[in-house]
Write an enzyme that holds these catalytic residues in place. Sequence first.
Site, PDB file in Angstrom:
ATOM      1  N   ASN A  90     -11.706   4.071 -12.927  1.00 21.85           N
ATOM      2  CA  ASN A  90     -12.873   3.729 -13.399  1.00 21.85           C
ATOM      3  C   ASN A  90     -13.638   4.540 -14.293  1.00 21.85           C
ATOM      4  O   ASN A  90     -13.405   6.006 -14.152  1.00 21.85           O
ATOM      5  CB  ASN A  90     -13.915   3.505 -12.345  1.00 21.85           C
ATOM      6  CG  ASN A  90     -13.372   2.265 -11.333  1.00 21.85           C
ATOM      7  OD1 ASN A  90     -13.167   1.127 -12.094  1.00 21.85           O
ATOM      8  ND2 ASN A  90     -13.541   2.284 -10.313  1.00 21.85           N
ATOM      9  N   LYS A 120      -8.151  15.617 -17.720  1.00 22.66           N
ATOM     10  CA  LYS A 120      -7.655  14.096 -17.945  1.00 22.66           C
ATOM     11  C   LYS A 120      -6.532  14.291 -19.323  1.00 22.66           C
ATOM     12  O   LYS A 120      -7.318  14.218 -20.186  1.00 22.66           O
ATOM     13  CB  LYS A 120      -8.490  13.209 -18.167  1.00 22.66           C
ATOM     14  CG  LYS A 120      -7.968  11.855 -18.225  1.00 22.66           C
ATOM     15  CD  LYS A 120      -9.065  10.598 -18.083  1.00 22.66           C
ATOM     16  CE  LYS A 120      -8.481   9.239 -17.981  1.00 22.66           C
ATOM     17  NZ  LYS A 120      -8.127   8.669 -19.291  1.00 22.66           N
ATOM     18  N   ARG A 141       4.081   3.189 -17.152  1.00 22.76           N
ATOM     19  CA  ARG A 141       3.385   2.663 -16.479  1.00 22.76           C
ATOM     20  C   ARG A 141       3.154   0.961 -16.519  1.00 22.76           C
ATOM     21  O   ARG A 141       3.135   0.250 -15.451  1.00 22.76           O
ATOM     22  CB  ARG A 141       1.731   3.072 -16.590  1.00 22.76           C
ATOM     23  CG  ARG A 141       0.692   2.336 -15.669  1.00 22.76           C
ATOM     24  CD  ARG A 141      -0.733   3.161 -15.877  1.00 22.76           C
ATOM     25  NE  ARG A 141      -1.496   2.195 -15.309  1.00 22.76           N
ATOM     26  CZ  ARG A 141      -2.135   0.954 -15.648  1.00 22.76           C
ATOM     27  NH1 ARG A 141      -1.606   0.474 -16.694  1.00 22.76           N
ATOM     28  NH2 ARG A 141      -3.090   0.333 -14.848  1.00 22.76           N
ATOM     29  N   GLU A 175       1.669  12.386 -16.286  1.00 19.25           N
ATOM     30  CA  GLU A 175       1.535  11.937 -17.790  1.00 19.25           C
ATOM     31  C   GLU A 175       2.427  12.744 -18.488  1.00 19.25           C
ATOM     32  O   GLU A 175       3.050  14.011 -18.485  1.00 19.25           O
ATOM     33  CB  GLU A 175      -0.004  12.777 -18.293  1.00 19.25           C
ATOM     34  CG  GLU A 175      -0.488  12.118 -19.223  1.00 19.25           C
ATOM     35  CD  GLU A 175      -1.005  10.738 -18.738  1.00 19.25           C
ATOM     36  OE1 GLU A 175      -1.225  10.330 -17.710  1.00 19.25           O
ATOM     37  OE2 GLU A 175      -1.793   9.984 -19.640  1.00 19.25           O
TER      38      GLU A 175
HETATM   39  N1  LIG Z   1      -4.510  11.378 -17.422  1.00 23.51           N
HETATM   40  C1  LIG Z   1      -4.489  12.219 -16.339  1.00 23.51           C
HETATM   41  O1  LIG Z   1      -4.299  13.349 -16.348  1.00 23.51           O
HETATM   42  C2  LIG Z   1      -4.830  11.585 -14.837  1.00 23.51           C
HETATM   43  C3  LIG Z   1      -4.576  10.311 -14.785  1.00 23.51           C
HETATM   44  N2  LIG Z   1      -4.815   9.630 -13.516  1.00 23.51           N
HETATM   45  C4  LIG Z   1      -4.954  10.615 -12.588  1.00 23.51           C
HETATM   46  O2  LIG Z   1      -5.229   9.889 -11.430  1.00 23.51           O
HETATM   47  C5  LIG Z   1      -5.353   8.572 -11.160  1.00 23.51           C
HETATM   48  C6  LIG Z   1      -3.691   8.152 -10.936  1.00 23.51           C
HETATM   49  C7  LIG Z   1      -4.052   6.739 -10.030  1.00 23.51           C
HETATM   50  C8  LIG Z   1      -5.180   7.004  -9.226  1.00 23.51           C
HETATM   51  C9  LIG Z   1      -5.865   8.168  -9.957  1.00 23.51           C
HETATM   52  N3  LIG Z   1      -4.903  11.701 -12.573  1.00 23.51           N
HETATM   53  C10 LIG Z   1      -4.771  12.470 -13.728  1.00 23.51           C
HETATM   54  N4  LIG Z   1      -4.945  13.902 -13.940  1.00 23.51           N
END
Ligand SMILES: NC(=O)c1cnc(OC2CCCC2)nc1N
Length: 324
Positions: A90, A120, A141, A175
């Site tokens: 979200n 992220k 994914r 990632e």
């Molecule tokens: N792009 C990111 O770096 C990143 C993406 N997603 C998540 O956690 C999601 C994964 C499923 C539940 C929480 N963590 C990250 N660091």
Amino acid sequence: MADQPLTLAEATEKAKELRTQLNHYSHEYYVEDKPTVEDYVYDRLYKELLDIETNYPDLITADSPTQRVGGKILQGFEKVTHDIQMFSLNDGFSKEDIFDFDERVQKLAGKQVGYCCELKIDGLAISLKYENGKFVQGATRGDGTLGENITENLKTVKSIPLELKKPISVEVRGECYMPKQSFVNLNKEREEAGQDVFANPRNAAAGSLRQLDTRMVAKRNLNTFLYTVADFGPMTAQTQFDALNELSEIGLRTNPEKKLCATIEDVWAYIEEYHEKRTDLPYEIDGIVIKVNDFTIQDELGFTVKAPRWAIAISFRQKKLKRL
Ligand SMILES: NC(=O)c1cnc(OC2CCCC2)nc1N
């Protein structure tokens, strides 16, 4: 006098020794970003192994560093079903959204909870499966349930270990991204070759992983950060922060900028800190991910159809988010 050619027994022993040494140096360079030997040392050992494998092809193993260069032309990508759904996040767009998230979490948890904050990474979500320590499957994914099998392409990503430091069976997620400098270099090459350039590193990473010629993927200098344990196997972490450390301990690359925050005020400080710092990072981030740190509380909060209730992403790329 030229070296006497090795006997099969000597070659077998030497190849094993070289693979171990080369994989160790590769781990230091690609996973820890802390090489302890000069490139020419690595290259000399690599050449020695390549010579042995050329003379004795039966000695080539799946985890040999010589297999990283790719060499397969795939017909297409098979579909992969994720036994454990790959959720999305979200989004929050303002300080208020983040504080509202904290209020909801505290109400549901019935107490103040700590958060694990992570950058992220702006790349492509991937899932990696290991059986008895061996890399057996890599997938995109997709829609969270159905992804594409890109194992052969991910084998060319040097920071993805072909063998873990422990012979365990786990599924992890993270990632796959293209570092900023690699993106600039790639677009320069493409422009000079009269090809279309990629709009951003994320598209370049996605486009690279869609290549059916694995040799092309090997040249794209893709990298990874892992951040989720889907199937724990024998892993014991009880919090997100510890899970990230445990991922690193078994040989997977994790992002060092993570932070454990006791309050949402600390979370907000971390968000502002990296909103400033992001241009100095060697990879693109499109925001921050905030996760309830304790897995027991994560389990209590659970998921909506698409996303966990125990996490929120604040995006740095929002029209509305003029400034934090
Ligand atoms: N792009 C990111 O770096 C990143 C993406 N997603 C998540 O956690 C999601 C994964 C499923 C539940 C929480 N963590 C990250 N660091």
